[in-house]
Design a protein around this motif. Structure first.
Motif, PDB file in Angstrom:
ATOM      1  N   GLY A  55       0.819  -1.201   0.000  1.00 48.23           N
ATOM      2  CA  GLY A  55       0.000   0.000   0.000  1.00 48.23           C
ATOM      3  C   GLY A  55       0.852   1.249   0.000  1.00 48.23           C
ATOM      4  N   THR A  56       0.593   2.138   0.927  1.00 48.79           N
ATOM      5  CA  THR A  56       1.327   3.396   0.997  1.00 48.79           C
ATOM      6  C   THR A  56       2.580   3.289   1.857  1.00 48.79           C
ATOM      7  OG1 THR A  56       0.078   4.219   2.907  1.00 48.79           O
ATOM      8  CG2 THR A  56      -0.830   4.666   0.708  1.00 48.79           C
ATOM      9  N   GLY A  57       2.850   2.089   2.386  1.00 48.57           N
ATOM     10  CA  GLY A  57       4.092   1.876   3.124  1.00 48.57           C
ATOM     11  C   GLY A  57       3.976   2.010   4.629  1.00 48.57           C
ATOM     12  N   ILE A  58       2.778   1.946   5.181  1.00 44.38           N
ATOM     13  CA  ILE A  58       2.608   2.103   6.622  1.00 44.38           C
ATOM     14  C   ILE A  58       3.403   1.034   7.372  1.00 44.38           C
ATOM     15  CG2 ILE A  58       0.938   2.010   8.518  1.00 44.38           C
ATOM     16  CD1 ILE A  58      -1.124   3.206   6.541  1.00 44.38           C
ATOM     17  N   GLN A  82       1.798   6.903  -4.026  1.00 44.43           N
ATOM     18  CA  GLN A  82       1.749   7.439  -2.670  1.00 44.43           C
ATOM     19  C   GLN A  82       2.882   6.871  -1.822  1.00 44.43           C
ATOM     20  OE1 GLN A  82      -0.587   9.833  -1.352  1.00 44.43           O
ATOM     21  NE2 GLN A  82       1.067   9.844   0.157  1.00 44.43           N
ATOM     22  N   PHE A  83       3.201   5.602  -2.022  1.00 41.58           N
ATOM     23  CA  PHE A  83       4.329   4.982  -1.309  1.00 41.58           C
ATOM     24  C   PHE A  83       5.614   5.744  -1.599  1.00 41.58           C
ATOM     25  CE2 PHE A  83       7.999   2.317  -0.887  1.00 41.58           C
ATOM     26  CZ  PHE A  83       7.743   1.495   0.192  1.00 41.58           C
ATOM     27  N   LEU A  84       5.879   6.012  -2.856  1.00 42.57           N
ATOM     28  CA  LEU A  84       7.118   6.692  -3.230  1.00 42.57           C
ATOM     29  C   LEU A  84       7.160   8.108  -2.675  1.00 42.57           C
ATOM     30  CD1 LEU A  84       7.425   5.407  -6.896  1.00 42.57           C
ATOM     31  CD2 LEU A  84       8.821   4.732  -4.928  1.00 42.57           C
ATOM     32  N   ALA A  85       5.992   8.738  -2.540  1.00 42.11           N
ATOM     33  CA  ALA A  85       5.953  10.063  -1.940  1.00 42.11           C
ATOM     34  C   ALA A  85       6.177  10.006  -0.432  1.00 42.11           C
ATOM     35  CB  ALA A  85       4.608  10.728  -2.242  1.00 42.11           C
TER      36      ALA A  85
END
Length: 256
Positions: A55-58, A82-85
């Motif tokens: 996902g977004t890296g949580i 979103q992950f890369l951001a």
């Protein structure tokens, strides 16, 4: 696992609400990673870890903070962006648990944070066994609202009434992880309890990222969220919510 249109639509819906997912979803307490290490019998520090369905890296960021050499695996364009951001220094590979883009015996631990139920276990379990080194493990966990709390039950009932064709609530993880033991993995489980204090608006952001709402158009979501805002503010007039979570963890170790 169903091939129904609603399910397939829900599975690909997260990219459009990646920003809400990053802002709204709960993280995980340190006790979760302590439990992973205890059930696995190894430290995360220095372990080669794949965070599948990142996902977004949580979870990816938390695993890295524990010293794991973690690689995120994510299929969604929106979630990957979103992950890369959010975590530009962490490695990201595009892929799914059903077809892991990694060599045989190349990982110590494969994690699924809120994600294993989006795989086909008849594919993802053999893939995990292939990619894991001997003594490696799969760790699958889910943050779910504690349904013994009255306001949580009341919200479940509202969601079920508003979205009868989409909302199924939480049915437990045993059906999702029942493929581990028959595949020869040694299975251990733990259940943890924790809570977070957030605003009503934060709760609504989190809800927006849930598959049963994310798969709706913004116009379809709006009245459901408006009704939920009204109900939550009636329950919590100061606008502050203490959210109770049950954290359900399964660790399945590859023998040998």
């Amino acid at each position: 696992m169903t091939e129904s249109g609603n399910y397939r639509e829900a599975a690909v819906s997260f990219g459009a609400v990646a920003a809400e997912y990053e802002r709204g979803r709960p993280g995980y307490p340190d006790e979760l990673f302590d439990a992973v290490e205890r059930l696995w019998g190894r430290s995360l520090k220095g372990a080669r870890v794949l965070d599948v369905g990142a996902g977004t890296g949580i979870a990816t960021r938390l695993l890295a903070a524990r010293g794991a050499e973690v690689v995120a695996v994510e299929p969604s364009d929106g979630m990957a962006a979103q992950f890369l951001a959010s975590a530009p220094t962490l490695p990201l590979v595009r892929g799914t648990g059903d077809e892991l883009p990694f060599h045989d015996g190349s990982a110590d631990l494969i994690c699924y944070a809120q994600a294993f139920h989006w795989t086909y276990p008849e594919r993802s379990v053999p893939e995990a066994i292939r990619v894991l080194r001997p003594g490696g493990a799969v760790a699958a966990w889910w943050n779910v609202y504690d349904e013994t709390v009255p306001w949580v039950r009341a919200r479940d009932e509202r969601m079920a009434a508003a979205l009868p064709d989409r909302y199924r609530g939480y049915g437990g993880i045993s059906g999702h992880t029942s493929h581990f033991a028959p595949a020869g993995l040694a299975v251990e489980r733990a259940v943890l309890h924790w809570e977070r204090r957030v605003t009503v608006e934060h709760v609504l952001t989190d809800l927006t990222s849930r598959s049963y709402l994310a798969s709706l158009s913004p116009e379809e979501r709006a009245p459901v969220l408006a009704a939920e805002r009204e109900a939550m503010l009636t329950e919590f007039p100061d606008g502050v919510v203490v959210e109770p979570f049950t954290l359900d963890l399964t660790v399945a170790v590859k023998r040998g």
